[in-house]
Design an enzyme around this catalytic site. Sequence first.
Site, PDB file in Angstrom:
ATOM      1  N   ASP A  44     -31.753  -4.096 -38.288  1.00  0.00           N
ATOM      2  CA  ASP A  44     -30.662  -3.381 -37.619  1.00  0.00           C
ATOM      3  C   ASP A  44     -29.286  -4.003 -37.885  1.00  0.00           C
ATOM      4  O   ASP A  44     -28.320  -3.688 -37.206  1.00  0.00           O
ATOM      5  CB  ASP A  44     -30.920  -3.321 -36.110  1.00  0.00           C
ATOM      6  CG  ASP A  44     -31.120  -4.707 -35.497  1.00  0.00           C
ATOM      7  OD1 ASP A  44     -30.808  -5.701 -36.174  1.00  0.00           O
ATOM      8  OD2 ASP A  44     -31.610  -4.799 -34.351  1.00  0.00           O
ATOM      9  N   HIS A  55     -31.080  -8.348 -36.766  1.00  0.00           N
ATOM     10  CA  HIS A  55     -32.432  -8.893 -36.741  1.00  0.00           C
ATOM     11  C   HIS A  55     -33.183  -8.523 -38.018  1.00  0.00           C
ATOM     12  O   HIS A  55     -32.851  -7.540 -38.678  1.00  0.00           O
ATOM     13  CB  HIS A  55     -33.199  -8.356 -35.525  1.00  0.00           C
ATOM     14  CG  HIS A  55     -32.464  -8.557 -34.235  1.00  0.00           C
ATOM     15  ND1 HIS A  55     -31.670  -7.596 -33.666  1.00  0.00           N
ATOM     16  CD2 HIS A  55     -32.385  -9.631 -33.429  1.00  0.00           C
ATOM     17  CE1 HIS A  55     -31.134  -8.064 -32.551  1.00  0.00           C
ATOM     18  NE2 HIS A  55     -31.550  -9.301 -32.384  1.00  0.00           N
ATOM     19  N   SER A  83     -33.267 -13.656 -29.389  1.00  0.00           N
ATOM     20  CA  SER A  83     -33.976 -12.423 -29.728  1.00  0.00           C
ATOM     21  C   SER A  83     -34.911 -12.550 -30.914  1.00  0.00           C
ATOM     22  O   SER A  83     -35.789 -11.726 -31.103  1.00  0.00           O
ATOM     23  CB  SER A  83     -32.978 -11.298 -30.005  1.00  0.00           C
ATOM     24  OG  SER A  83     -32.136 -11.658 -31.066  1.00  0.00           O
TER      25      SER A  83
END
Length: 436
Positions: A416, A419, A54
């Site tokens: 968050d 990340h 991600s």
Amino acid sequence: MAMIVGSFYSQIAMAPFSRLLLALAAVLLVAVTGEADAGGGQAWYDRVFSFGDSLTDTGNSAILPATAGGPFTNAPYGQTHFKRPSAGGRASNVVVDSIVELLKLPYLASRSVNGFRRRSLSDTRNAAILPATARSGQTRLKSTSNRASDGRLVIDFIVESLELPQPTPYHAGKTANEFLQGVNFAVGGATALDMAFLKSKGITSFVPISLSNQTTWFNGVLKLLNSTRNEQRKMMASSLFYIGEIGFNDYSFALMNNDTVGLAESLVPDIIGVIRSALIDVIDAGARRIVVTGMIPMGCEPELLALLPSGASGYYDKESGCIARFNRLAQLHNTALNRMLSKLRRAYRRTSIYYGDLYTPVTAIVSSPGEYGFGSEPLAACCGGGGGQYNFDFAFFCGTPLSTTCADPSKSVSWDGIHYTEAANKFVADTMLNGL
């Protein structure tokens, strides 16, 4: 864990990046002068091929059924750069997802007036397309970003700086023409090791995508392009390969499943092995320039800090507040990775392989946030809820109805809890691109 303080840019931090910086500077010089590089490759880069999780994914996880619809496909993801839910899940300032993957997503860029544009960290659109991950990008651009952040990723900043086109998220493309300007294979929640291998170790993973799956997709794209062997090698020589951070999910799942560093440490040789296999795969295809990024300081992740607390002596680093043993695991990974890269450089002398250090700049801003323009709570998530030192609780995860967002994401390191913000991503990218 030794923390970096003081003149970060001018002295300590630039050393790990010097080779990469010189390489990227040469890329820019060659693009202007039209001269070929010393390795005999093309005189410019036309595209980027990126891999990872991600932190580099720019849209794939938003499309894949196993990951589509994750929190990062909703506001406030992308609010800083994209202004509305973007095709990725990254935070405000870039450095390659869903909650189950410990949330790590990416994004890609498109051509600009000059012919090219930059990309963010690793994945710029794939995560916005995959069903389980399509939900982020709330910071600056006026379209969805599909990134796990409030804005751009590290890959985005690198692509933009090199004035290259945004690679197409693999799952967003179907035809050869859609892949000619580069491809982002990164998927939020991806692991380095296959799900079956992890299961054999008693480790449960949630996204059925590994690095070997991504290299299989890469080989499929080569077949789709249907070029001759000579044409393929020319195309690969004019491409930049970016292997974003990969392995974090393997290690974190091991820690969550077992709560011991020993199991996670045992995976290091296997993870380095699959990264090596991926590198040999792209080199055999004709890759001439490759950037391979290392592991982030895992012990500084708000998620792990909140979920795996301890009162044991020495558990937390005194300077940073990070979990010392988790950061030692990241350093073990990076040492093994660099050792492997050194051997590959000797074996493949016509290919330039550069190490991208993510660990050093992140530990620097966590240890001395004010020195680099960040706020006083570098270990707290900007978006989420639950309060406390880390502001992380899955019940209030970013993008869910009960979550809230800090007033100024640019002052936060973590977006968050899993990340980075665009600001942190930009800081990392700048250490690579602007440190000469």
